[in-house]
Write an enzyme that holds these catalytic residues in place. Structure first.
Site, PDB file in Angstrom:
ATOM      1  N   HIS A 217       0.850  -1.189   0.000  1.00 24.38           N
ATOM      2  CA  HIS A 217       0.000   0.000   0.000  1.00 24.38           C
ATOM      3  C   HIS A 217       0.889   1.243   0.000  1.00 24.38           C
ATOM      4  CE1 HIS A 217      -3.301  -2.594   2.138  1.00 24.38           C
ATOM      5  NE2 HIS A 217      -3.061  -2.967   0.883  1.00 24.38           N
ATOM      6  N   CYS A 310      19.674  32.788   3.345  1.00 23.47           N
ATOM      7  CA  CYS A 310      20.974  33.448   3.498  1.00 23.47           C
ATOM      8  C   CYS A 310      21.456  34.049   2.179  1.00 23.47           C
ATOM      9  CB  CYS A 310      22.004  32.480   4.060  1.00 23.47           C
ATOM     10  SG  CYS A 310      22.150  30.930   3.140  1.00 23.47           S
ATOM     11  N   HIS A 734      25.621  27.329   2.274  1.00 24.27           N
ATOM     12  CA  HIS A 734      25.357  28.527   3.064  1.00 24.27           C
ATOM     13  C   HIS A 734      26.110  29.724   2.496  1.00 24.27           C
ATOM     14  CE1 HIS A 734      23.979  30.686   6.538  1.00 24.27           C
ATOM     15  NE2 HIS A 734      25.197  30.953   6.975  1.00 24.27           N
TER      16      HIS A 734
END
Length: 780
Positions: A217, A310, A734
């Site tokens: 499933h 950032c 970053h």
């Protein structure tokens, strides 16, 4: 005290689609944490400050909205060196806002200067709706994540077993253990299974996954995430992806769960992902372990990370360090534009950012959080409204994923230069970045030349990649590369390169040489250093040290000498005639060796200007799902079909130094053929892309306009700021900014590191340049 406005004004609670600005002022960064708190308009839910900036009274004076809910918040001290409290229940938040803050509410009429009863029958539902609504920033964050989710074939073809009622109340427990939270309901058979261990201390034994694996499933829903509005976490184990189920209400009702009766009790996967993104920690210590010294004051204010934001913070810090941005957007008492929705006005939001970053008003230690050390960083400003505004309608910047900082710079410049507020005393701050680049094309057969020029506001420089050998300094690291100088990069940028074009003058197919030089220089030169290599067919960013002088340096050697007396000009190319496309044989061979069919290879080379195999390969990876990817290359499309130029082709021509308006015109004139467009551009050097259907006045204005920048020598530049990036891809990792600042009490400038909300004196400045991605040089 009675108030006539309360009786006469019609009030309605905020709907789920309305923005409620209950965190900070829409026109400055004063917030609910200020002593006077924030006034939330009870009619339009605008947030206005109550301090000396007086944006709440201004909102009432302009728009006649006198009723407001004042929210004041006081932060409780947090001692991080204490052990965290034991989590006894898995709920929507282990630590609630009530645990962190004391909040005071009051309702008032600004016009009558009267305090109102928040429990008043007319006010209470509005106040309750405001308090329950997501803050604007969180609403946009969740929306940005959720808009990326789609459905799949397993959801669309879901075949549910015979219905039965799932145990209500506690909703039972996991079928494989005793966990009663972090439960996933299999929408096919109704099995309850616990999820995987998740961020933030959420427990789980993966029994839902085990059930999916054993039963086959695929689709399950997280029970604690279901809302009455019909949103929930849907997961397809067969796709191993989050999904959307448009028939969720119907599928849940099959198991006796009614949406209208549900209440969300646990964080959704989206909310947990956002929290995780906010926890990125960048090293803020020196090599000997000492914490970097925070600095405070005007121009030294940090920006909060909104979750992968950032890239935006680093570019904003560099731009608002520049005089043109400060002069345009910052004044201690400048008048803001009068607009109905300040949060939706770019001028207002840029002025809000300028005041926030430059005034020094918000640059102070956050003493309410202690960590056992003497270091207190700033709380930082959250640029949520500007981020949403910049990203609105943009495929990439509207998401919460990490983005390319330089692409953001280009996108922001496009928005600013189109601002309706430009003109008169309001100078376009991007003008200081503009200059003219001149291209020289010379036929290798007849030696005739053609000059063209275009205006731009940045340059791309390719950084040479050469691995260090064993025995070289630093060569023990297998992935180390030889340092290169900025001069080497600029020499490569202005060096002659071969272009595969047939000459319209002599018929030679030997090709041309193309060179680019500066015709004028800007006051601020923005440079993007491309440090990319293709590893296993995937573009990867390489950290190559680029040596940039700290002291001022000359760029005089890169100015164009223009047409020389000994040079003969190539005649203009006849309209609508051009050589057939001949793909580069070596590139075709290389792409075929990689396994690409010839049709695809030819199409990719045509779309990328017949440049090289790497560029074509990147184009192919981006267009593998195109419906016509295997169709033969068709060059028969006329100018009419090229009315809306392919953005990829415009970008290709842009990388060659041509402006977007020029590229569009050239593609229109050449039926969308990139190679022919290049030749057309060189044969029409003075055409700036103004099409015939644009008004004549605009053309006349453009022809009389002074060229951008100036050619005065000496051209002396100095590095002012740079955006650095850590990570193997510009879309991950970053970003931080390093900016040369004059700190109080110092005669010489100091390099300052802006790492989101942390603003500190930089150390090891030479090392930072290894990760530099965008440079800003000021003319001195």
């Amino acid at each position: 005290m009675s108030c006539p406005h309360l009786e006469s004004v019609e009030l309605k609670p905020p709907t789920p689609v309305q923005s409620v600005y209950k965190e900070d002022c829409t026109q400055c960064f004063d917030s609910i944490d200020n002593p006077g708190g924030l006034d939330v308009c009870l009619q339009c839910f605008n947030g206005g400050c109550t301090g000396d900036r007086e944006h709440s009274p201004l909102h009432n004076a302009v728009w006649g909205h006198p009723l407001a809910l004042n929210i004041r918040r006081t932060r409780k001290p947090i001692h991080r060196d204490e052990p965290p409290p034991k989590v006894t229940k898995l709920a929507i938040a282990a630590e609630t806002e009530q645990d962190r803050y004391d909040t005071a509410l009051s309702a008032k009429c600004i016009e009558c200067q009267a305090e109102l009863d928040v429990t008043n029958a007319k006010l209470a539902p509005i106040v309750d709706g405001i308090l329950k609504a997501h803050t604007f920033s969180r609403k946009e964050e969740v929306k940005a994540w959720e808009q990326e989710l789609t459905t799949c074939e397993h959801v669309l073809t879901l075949n549910q077993h015979p219905s039965r009622k799932i145990e209500q109340g506690e909703l039972g427990h996991c079928s494989g253990c005793d966990l009663r939270e972090n439960l996933w309901l299999c929408l096919e058979c109704g099995n309850l299974g616990c999820g995987r261990k998740q961020m933030g201390g959420v427990d789980g034994n993966s029994h839902a996954l085990g059930h999916a694996t054993e039963s086959g499933h695929g689709v399950a829903v997280k029970l604690g995430s279901i809302t009455p509005e019909g949103t929930a976490d849907i997961y397809c184990y067969k796709c191993d992806e989050e999904r959307v189920d448009e028939l969720l209400g119907q599928h849940l009702a099959h198991w006796g769960i009614i949406l209208a009766e549900r209440q969300k009790t646990e964080k959704s996967l989206t909310e947990m992902q956002i929290e995780q993104n906010l926890k990125w920690d960048f090293s803020m210590t020196t090599e000997d372990g000492k914490e970097l010294k925070p600095v405070f004051g005007p121009g030294l204010t940090g920006l909060k990370n909104l979750g992968n934001s950032c890239y935006l913070a680093s570019i904003l810090q560099c731009l608002f360090d520049m005089p043109s941005f400060q002069e345009r957007y910052y004044s201690a008492d400048n008048d803001l534009p009068i607009v109905q929705e300040p949060a939706g006005d770019l001028e207002t939001q840029l002025r809000k950012i300028a005041y926030g970053l430059l005034s020094g008003r918000y640059s102070e230690p956050d003493t309410s959080v202690t960590s056992g050390s003497d270091i207190a960083y700033q709380r930082g400003l959250a640029p949520a409204m500007l981020k949403h505004l910049i990203g609105r309608g943009h495929e990439e910047f509207s998401t919460m994923r990490q983005q390319d900082a330089f692409e953001l710079f280009q996108h922001l410049f496009k928005l600013i230069s189109r601002s309706p507020h430009n003109g008169g005393d309001q100078k376009d701050p991007t003008a200081e970045f503009r200059f003219v680049l001149e291209q020289r094309l010379q036929c290798l057969g007849c030696r005739k030349v053609r000059y063209s020029s275009n205006e731009q506001d940045n340059v791309f420089i390719d950084v040479p990649l050469e691995k260090l050998e064993e025995g070289d300094e630093g060569g023990e690291a297998t992935n180390a590369y030889k340092p290169v100088t900025l001069k080497e990069c600029l020499d490569n940028f202005t060096a002659a390169e071969k272009v595969e074009l047939a000459c319209s003058a002599c018929g030679s197919k030997a090709g041309f040489t193309k060179q680019s030089f500066f015709k004028t220089f800007p006051n601020v030169l923005a440079v993007n250093a491309r440090k990319m290599a293709v590893v296993n067919w995937v573009p990867v960013k390489i950290d190559v040290p680029v040596i940039v002088p700290d002291e001022p340096f000359l760029l005089d050697g890169y100015i164009s000498k223009g047409l020389q007396p000994s040079e003969e000009i190539l005649p203009d190319e006849p309209e609508n005639t051009a050589p057939a496309f001949v793909p580069d044989a070596a590139a075709i061979a290389q792409l075929e060796v990689m396994g690409f069919p010839r049709n695809r290879a030819e199409k990719a080379l045509h779309a990328t200007g017949n440049s090289d195999a790497n560029a074509a390969m990147e184009w192919l990876f981006a267009h593998l799902d195109d419906a016509d990817i295997d169709a033969p290359l068709d060059l028969r499309a006329g100018p009419e079909g090229a009315g809306t130029a392919d953005p990829e082709k415009i970008e290709t021509l842009g990388a060659m130094g041509f402006g977007a308006s020029q590229a569009k015109k050239a593609l229109k004139e050449t039926g969308g053929d990139v190679e022919r467009a290049v030749e057309w551009l060189f044969s029409h050097p003075d055409d700036q892309g103004i099409t015939e259907d644009e008004n004549v006045g605009k053309s006349a204005e453009k022809s009389q306009k002074e060229p951008a920048g100036n050619a005065t020598l000496p051209a002396i530049f100095q590095l002012q700021s740079l955006v650095c990036h850590k990570g193997t891809s510009i879309h991950a990792g970053h970003y931080v900014a390093f900016i040369r600042k004059f700190l109080e009490g110092r005669d010489l400038p100091t390099w300052v590191l802006f790492n989101d909300e942390k603003v500190v004196e930089a150390h090891d400045v030479e090392e930072m340049r290894k990760f530099a991605y965008v440079y800003f040089f000021k003319r001195v």
